[in-house]
Design a protein around this motif. Structure first.
Motif, mmCIF file in Angstrom:
data_model
loop_
_atom_site.group_PDB
_atom_site.id
_atom_site.type_symbol
_atom_site.label_atom_id
_atom_site.label_comp_id
_atom_site.label_asym_id
_atom_site.label_seq_id
_atom_site.Cartn_x
_atom_site.Cartn_y
_atom_site.Cartn_z
ATOM 1 N N HIS A 1 0.830 -1.214 0.000
ATOM 2 C CA HIS A 1 0.000 0.000 0.000
ATOM 3 C C HIS A 1 0.862 1.260 0.000
ATOM 4 C CE1 HIS A 1 0.607 1.691 4.065
ATOM 5 N NE2 HIS A 1 0.872 0.440 4.404
ATOM 6 N N ARG A 2 2.126 1.123 0.377
ATOM 7 C CA ARG A 2 3.008 2.294 0.414
ATOM 8 C C ARG A 2 3.228 2.893 -0.976
ATOM 9 N NH1 ARG A 2 8.200 0.329 3.668
ATOM 10 N NH2 ARG A 2 8.851 2.486 3.203
ATOM 11 N N PHE A 3 2.967 2.103 -2.009
ATOM 12 C CA PHE A 3 3.119 2.626 -3.367
ATOM 13 C C PHE A 3 1.883 3.401 -3.833
ATOM 14 C CE2 PHE A 3 6.086 -1.019 -3.393
ATOM 15 C CZ PHE A 3 7.238 -0.351 -3.785
ATOM 16 N N ASP A 4 0.803 3.302 -3.096
ATOM 17 C CA ASP A 4 -0.447 3.952 -3.500
ATOM 18 C C ASP A 4 -0.438 5.406 -3.047
ATOM 19 O OD1 ASP A 4 -1.266 1.515 -4.519
ATOM 20 O OD2 ASP A 4 -2.241 0.921 -2.642
ATOM 21 N N GLU A 5 0.059 6.274 -3.890
ATOM 22 C CA GLU A 5 0.147 7.693 -3.568
ATOM 23 C C GLU A 5 -0.096 8.502 -4.835
ATOM 24 O OE1 GLU A 5 4.092 8.687 -2.280
ATOM 25 O OE2 GLU A 5 5.052 7.473 -3.821
ATOM 26 N N PRO A 6 -0.539 9.725 -4.696
ATOM 27 C CA PRO A 6 -0.724 10.572 -5.882
ATOM 28 C C PRO A 6 0.619 10.856 -6.555
ATOM 29 C CG PRO A 6 -1.816 11.503 -3.943
ATOM 30 C CD PRO A 6 -0.933 10.406 -3.451
ATOM 31 N N PRO B 1 3.600 12.807 -7.433
ATOM 32 C CA PRO B 1 4.155 13.982 -6.740
ATOM 33 C C PRO B 1 4.131 15.229 -7.625
ATOM 34 C CG PRO B 1 5.563 12.060 -6.423
ATOM 35 C CD PRO B 1 4.553 11.683 -7.456
ATOM 36 N N SER C 1 11.817 14.831 -5.956
ATOM 37 C CA SER C 1 12.198 14.377 -4.618
ATOM 38 C C SER C 1 13.557 13.698 -4.704
ATOM 39 C CB SER C 1 11.147 13.421 -4.049
ATOM 40 O OG SER C 1 11.007 12.287 -4.893
ATOM 41 N N THR D 1 13.378 7.424 -3.224
ATOM 42 C CA THR D 1 12.582 6.585 -4.128
ATOM 43 C C THR D 1 13.161 5.180 -4.211
ATOM 44 O OG1 THR D 1 11.845 8.477 -5.443
ATOM 45 C CG2 THR D 1 11.825 6.318 -6.524
ATOM 46 N N LEU E 1 12.336 3.236 -1.046
ATOM 47 C CA LEU E 1 10.956 2.755 -1.036
ATOM 48 C C LEU E 1 10.805 1.526 -1.925
ATOM 49 C CD1 LEU E 1 7.930 2.979 -0.398
ATOM 50 C CD2 LEU E 1 7.741 4.614 -2.304
#
Length: 457
Positions: free
Chosen positions: A38-43, A45, A49, A54, A57
Motif C-alpha cells: 500500500h506504500r506505493f499507493d500515492e498521488p 508527486p 524528490s 525513491t 521505497l
C-alpha cells in the motif's frame, strides 16, 4: 562521491543484499509484505524528490513482495533463475542502454549478435545457414517464425502477404498437436491464421503428437511440433513428422520454449532425434539458459524468410551493413538481449550448458522418484525437467498444492492432466542443488501428510 555515483552504489548494495538472501527466504512473500505494498499507493508527486528516497521505497516495500523465482526452489512456470554472470552483464548492458536495431546504432550489439548466433547454431547442431533473432519470449518467437512460415508458403503460390494482406489469400492449413501450448495458438491468432482454424492431431498419454494420425491435407501447410510438452516434458516424434512435411512441401516449426536446450545435452539425444530437420525453432533464454527477462529467440534455417516478413523501408535508414535486427523481427527499437546470452555462453561453454540441462533433469528425476516412493502418484515419464504429481482425488491434490505454496520451502504450480488436477514441478534453475531437491521433497511430503495424502510415518 557525486549524487549519481552515490545512487548507483546504493542500488548495487541493495541488489547484492537481495541476491545474498534469496536462497534463505520463503519462496512466496508473506501477508505482511503484500499488505505493505500500500506504500506505493500515492498521488503523482507535484515536485521532484530525493532519488535515494525513491530507491529506498522500491527496495524496502518492493523486495519483500517479490516471488523468489531466482532462488533454487522455485519450480513454477518453467522459470529459470539468473546466473551471476547474466546478472552482471545485464547491469553493464543497462548502463550501456544500447538500441540493437541496427549495427550503426550499436556496433557492440551487432558484433555480439554475430558471435552469439554462431555459438547457438553450433551448440544446437543446426544448419550453418540458420539465423537467430532476439525477441521478448517464446510467444513472440513463435509468432515471428510462423509469420515467416505463412509468408513463405503463400509466396510459393504467388501471394505476397506483406503487400496484399490475408484477405482473399489462398487457403493455408495449420496442423498442431492436441497438447500444443496455449501461447502457440495465441501466436497463430496474432498473425491472422486463427486459433480455431487448425487441424488438431490427437496426442498420446505423454502429450506427444501421434504422427500416424496426421491429416491428409492438400495445399500449403505449416506443422507446429513441440520439444518439451509443458506438463510432461515429452518430445513429439520429429522424424515421422518431418517426413510427412517434406512429402507435402510444407514448413515444420518447433516450439521449444525450454525443450530446445536438450539439444545441448548429449544424454538427451534420443529425445531430439529429427528435431534439427525443422525449418524454424522458438526458444527462451530466460528459462533454461538462466538469463534475465526478457529473452526469447527465433531461429530460421533460411534467414531471407525473416527479411521478407519484417524488412522495413524508410528514407532515414542507412544501407545494409551487417545483420540488421529490425529487419529480421517484429521490433524496431529493442534491448540488446544478446549481451546476457553471450556472457552466459562464454562463461559456461559447451560443457557448462550441457551440465545445466543434465543437472536439472537429474534433480527432477530424483524428486519424482522420491515422491513416488513415498506414495504420491507421478503421472508422467520424467524424461526432462518436468514432474507431474497427484495425491489421489482432485480435492486432495488441490489441498496439497495450497499447503506447499503456503509452506514456502518451495513453489509448485497447479495444472490439469488428462482430466485430473495435478501439481507441476519444473526444475530449471542453475542453483538448484541435490540438497534443495531433498529439502523440497521433505516439504512436499510434510504437506502431504498434513492433508492426508500419504500415511503419517
Amino acid at each position: 562521491m557525486s549524487e549519481r555515483d552515490a545512487l548507483l552504489a546504493e542500488a548495487a548494495r541493495r541488489a547484492r543484499r537481495y541476491v545474498d538472501g534469496v536462497d534463505q527466504r520463503p519462496v512466496t512473500p508473506s501477508q505482511a509484505a503484500l499488505a505493505d505494498l500500500h506504500r506505493f499507493d500515492e498521488p503523482l508527486p507535484d515536485s521532484p524528490s530525493d532519488p535515494l528516497e525513491t530507491l529506498a521505497l522500491l527496495d524496502d516495500a518492493g523486495s519483500p513482495a517479490t516471488v523468489a523465482s531466482t532462488g533454487p526452489r522455485y519450480f513454477g512456470f518453467v522459470t529459470g533463475g539468473t546466473l551471476p554472470i547474466a546478472l552482471a552483464s545485464a547491469w553493464l548492458g543497462s548502463a550501456w542502454d544500447q538500441n540493437a536495431a541496427l549495427p550503426m546504432m550499436s556496433p557492440i550489439a551487432a558484433r555480439l549478435h554475430d558471435v552469439t548466433r554462431g555459438w547457438l547454431v553450433s551448440l544446437f547442431g543446426l544448419p550453418d545457414t540458420t539465423e537467430v533473432a532476439f525477441v521478448t519470449g517464446a510467444t513472440m518467437a513463435n509468432a515471428t517464425a510462423l509469420a515467416a512460415a505463412r509468408d513463405h508458403q503463400l509466396a510459393r503460390l504467388g501471394w505476397d502477404v506483406q503487400q496484399d494482406g490475408l484477405a482473399g489469400a489462398p487457403a493455408l492449413s495449420v496442423v498442431v498437436g492436441d497438447r500444443a501450448h496455449s501461447t502457440l495458438l495465441k501466436a497463430l491468432g496474432l498473425i491472422g491464421l486463427g486459433r480455431g482454424r487448425v487441424h488438431r492431431v490427437p496426442a498420446d498419454d505423454q502429450g506427444r503428437l501421434r504422427a500416424e494420425l496426421l491429416p491428409d491435407v492438400v495445399g500449403p501447410v505449416i506443422v507446429c511440433a513441440q520439444a518439451g510438452e509443458v506438463n510432461t516434458g515429452a518430445f513429439d516424434p520429429f522424424p515421422q513428422i518431418a517426413s510427412w512435411v517434406r512429402d507435402r512441401g510444407g514448413w515444420l516449426h518447433v516450439d521449444g520454449a525450454f525443450g530446445l536446450w536438450a539439444l545441448a545435452d548429449p544424454t538427451r539425444a534420443h529425445l531430439v532425434r529429427g528435431l534439427r530437420e525443422a525449418d524454424s525453432w522458438a526458444t527462451d533464454g530466460h528459462k533454461w539458459l538462466n538469463v534475465p527477462y526478457d529473452s526469447g529467440m527465433v531461429l530460421l534455417r533460411s534467414p531471407e524468410n525473416l527479411r521478407r516478413s519484417f524488412g522495413s523501408v524508410a528514407g532515414y535508414l542507412p544501407p545494409a551493413g551487417g545483420f540488421e535486427a529490425m529487419h529480421h523481427g517484429p521490433e524496431s527499437s529493442q534491448r540488446a538481449r544478446q549481451i546476457d546470452v553471450w556472457a552466459v555462453l562464454r562463461s559456461l561453454g559447451r560443457a557448462g550448458v550441457a551440465d545445466l540441462v543434465a543437472g536439472a533433469c537429474a534433480r527432477a528425476h530424483r524428486i519424482g522418484e522420491a515422491l513416488a516412493d513415498a506414495g504420491l502418484e507421478v503421472l508422467n515419464d520424467v524424461v526432462l525437467n518436468q514432474v507431474l504429481v497427484a495425491a489421489g482425488p482432485d480435492p486432495t491434490t488441490a489441498r496439497l498444492i495450497s499447503a506447499v505454496q503456503q509452506d514456502g520451502t518451495c513453489w509448485c504450480g497447479p495444472t490439469t492432466w488428462n482430466g485430473r488436477v495435478a501439481m507441476r514441478l519444473s526444475v530449471s534453475g542453475w542453483n538448484t542443488t541435490d540438497q534443495d531437491a531433498e529439502q523440497s521433497v521433505e516439504a512436499i511430503l510434510r504437506c502431504a501428510r498434513q492433508v492426508g495424502a500419504v500415511p503419517v510415518r
